[in-house]
Design a protein around this motif. Structure first.
Motif, PDB file in Angstrom:
ATOM      1  N   ILE A 227       0.867  -1.180   0.000  1.00 22.44           N
ATOM      2  CA  ILE A 227       0.000   0.000   0.000  1.00 22.44           C
ATOM      3  C   ILE A 227       0.906   1.233   0.000  1.00 22.44           C
ATOM      4  N   PRO A 228       0.506   2.343  -0.630  1.00 21.57           N
ATOM      5  CA  PRO A 228       1.342   3.545  -0.576  1.00 21.57           C
ATOM      6  C   PRO A 228       1.549   4.030   0.864  1.00 21.57           C
ATOM      7  N   ALA A 229       2.687   4.638   1.111  1.00 21.47           N
ATOM      8  CA  ALA A 229       3.015   5.142   2.439  1.00 21.47           C
ATOM      9  C   ALA A 229       1.930   6.072   2.954  1.00 21.47           C
ATOM     10  N   GLY A 230       1.510   5.839   4.192  1.00 13.79           N
ATOM     11  CA  GLY A 230       0.525   6.700   4.821  1.00 13.79           C
ATOM     12  C   GLY A 230      -0.908   6.294   4.622  1.00 13.79           C
ATOM     13  N   VAL A 253      13.084   5.856   2.297  1.00 15.66           N
ATOM     14  CA  VAL A 253      13.015   4.947   1.152  1.00 15.66           C
ATOM     15  C   VAL A 253      11.584   4.448   0.961  1.00 15.66           C
ATOM     16  N   ILE A 254      11.038   4.700  -0.207  1.00 11.84           N
ATOM     17  CA  ILE A 254       9.701   4.228  -0.549  1.00 11.84           C
ATOM     18  C   ILE A 254       9.787   2.770  -0.966  1.00 11.84           C
ATOM     19  N   GLU A 255       8.950   1.933  -0.357  1.00  9.95           N
ATOM     20  CA  GLU A 255       9.019   0.495  -0.645  1.00  9.95           C
ATOM     21  C   GLU A 255       7.628  -0.120  -0.652  1.00  9.95           C
ATOM     22  N   HIS A 256       7.268  -0.741  -1.765  1.00 11.27           N
ATOM     23  CA  HIS A 256       6.028  -1.520  -1.820  1.00 11.27           C
ATOM     24  C   HIS A 256       6.150  -2.611  -2.878  1.00 11.27           C
ATOM     25  N   PHE A 257       6.970  -3.624  -2.546  1.00 13.07           N
ATOM     26  CA  PHE A 257       7.114  -4.763  -3.443  1.00 13.07           C
ATOM     27  C   PHE A 257       5.767  -5.468  -3.619  1.00 13.07           C
ATOM     28  N   LYS A 267       4.146   7.615  -6.875  1.00 17.38           N
ATOM     29  CA  LYS A 267       3.688   9.008  -6.885  1.00 17.38           C
ATOM     30  C   LYS A 267       2.952   9.349  -5.598  1.00 17.38           C
ATOM     31  N   GLN A 268       2.047   8.468  -5.177  1.00 15.16           N
ATOM     32  CA  GLN A 268       1.262   8.736  -3.969  1.00 15.16           C
ATOM     33  C   GLN A 268       2.141   8.736  -2.725  1.00 15.16           C
ATOM     34  N   SER A 269       3.079   7.793  -2.652  1.00 22.08           N
ATOM     35  CA  SER A 269       3.975   7.735  -1.493  1.00 22.08           C
ATOM     36  C   SER A 269       4.837   8.986  -1.399  1.00 22.08           C
TER      37      SER A 269
END
Length: 283
Positions: A227-230, A253-257, A267-269
């Motif tokens: 899920i996107p961060a937040g 670091v944005i992570e969503h494997f 983009k959303q994260s």
């Protein structure tokens, strides 16, 4: 605040959208993401194409990560060869950090009271300490994270800290989403890890089913999805706010494997993280 994202997400986004890697990198740069997390095996196989791509799109490599089997390698020469090759790649990529995943345990080694467990973990710790020593003159930070796998003897807070507290130059690369895998409270984990945190992975989770996405199962069998961060069940706002207020203004670091629309998720994260930074710190 600096933002980074996994190069594997870039590749997934290209495959999902039909865009080229260069087009995706350009879009990601426009989202406010300036750096990438690079898989050592990927870099080894594709260095000749990756470096020109980064130069052309203005992205850098923030961290290189590598998987090893140090718990089953007793030869110091073999370990030295693997470590120096890994650090050499990180240097060529321009990474100032490396994330080491030192190995996994076999089924017969997973009892912490067993000699097999203790021997394997000892070999891992010795190799990680050696990596820190080799990395120091290169000015490369070495870190470990709370890896979400029962076979990893560094999945829980206590396990991870057993490495970090024993190896003074080893940093905690705090992954917000991985403690949930082990059934731990991430805020309690954060409080214990905070003095050692040198890098942060902003991974959120949800238990809402995402059709078509392969979930990650927790140790008690619950299915977690990317899920996107937040926007998930991890207290991301509280964690990121605390980090910013504590003076940490380095890389998130944005992570969503596993996400089915990596471009939209990235983009959303990025928007959420940059928006929260402005809300907390202003400017």
């Amino acid at each position: 605040m600096k933002l980074s994202v996994f190069y594997e997400h870039i590749r997934d986004a290209a495959g999902q959208s039909g865009l080229s890697l260069e087009e995706v990198c350009t879009l990601v740069k426009g989202f406010g993401i300036d750096a990438l997390e690079m898989d050592a095996n990927r870099f080894k196989a594709e260095e000749a194409s990756i470096l020109p791509l980064l130069e052309k799109t203005g992205l850098t490599v923030s961290c290189m990560y590598g998987f090893f089997d140090f718990g089953h390698i007793s030869s110091s020469e073999v370990k030295k060869e693997q470590i120096t090759a890994f650090l050499s790649m990180a240097s060529r990529a321009g990474a100032s950090r490396v994330l080491v995943i030192p190995g996994f345990l076999g089924e017969h080694e997973q009892d912490p009271a067993s000699g097999e467990y203790q021997q394997s973990v000892r070999l891992m710790k010795d190799a990680v300490a050696a990596m820190c020593a080799y990395a120091k003159p290169l000015e490369i930070m070495v870190g470990m994270e709370d890896f979400d796998d029962a076979r990893a003897p560094f999945a829980t807070t206590a396990q991870l800290l057993s490495f970090i507290e024993e190896i003074p130059e080893l940093s905690c690369f705090f992954d917000t989403g991985n403690f949930l895998y082990s059934g731990e409270d991430v805020l309690e984990a954060y409080a214990r890890c905070r003095p050692h945190i040198g890098y942060v992975h902003c991974k959120d989770r949800t238990f809402e089913i995402h059709v078509g996405e392969e979930p990650k199962l927790t140790v008690d069998g619950r299915a977690m999805y990317a899920i996107p961060a937040g926007s998930g069940c991890i207290p991301m706002r509280e964690l990121v706010t605390e980090l910013l207020n504590s003076g940490y203004d380095d890389t998130f670091v944005i992570e969503h494997f596993g996400a089915q629309d990596q471009l939209a998720f990235m983009k959303q994260s990025a928007e959420w993280l940059l928006g929260l930074r402005k809300e907390v710190l202003g400017g």
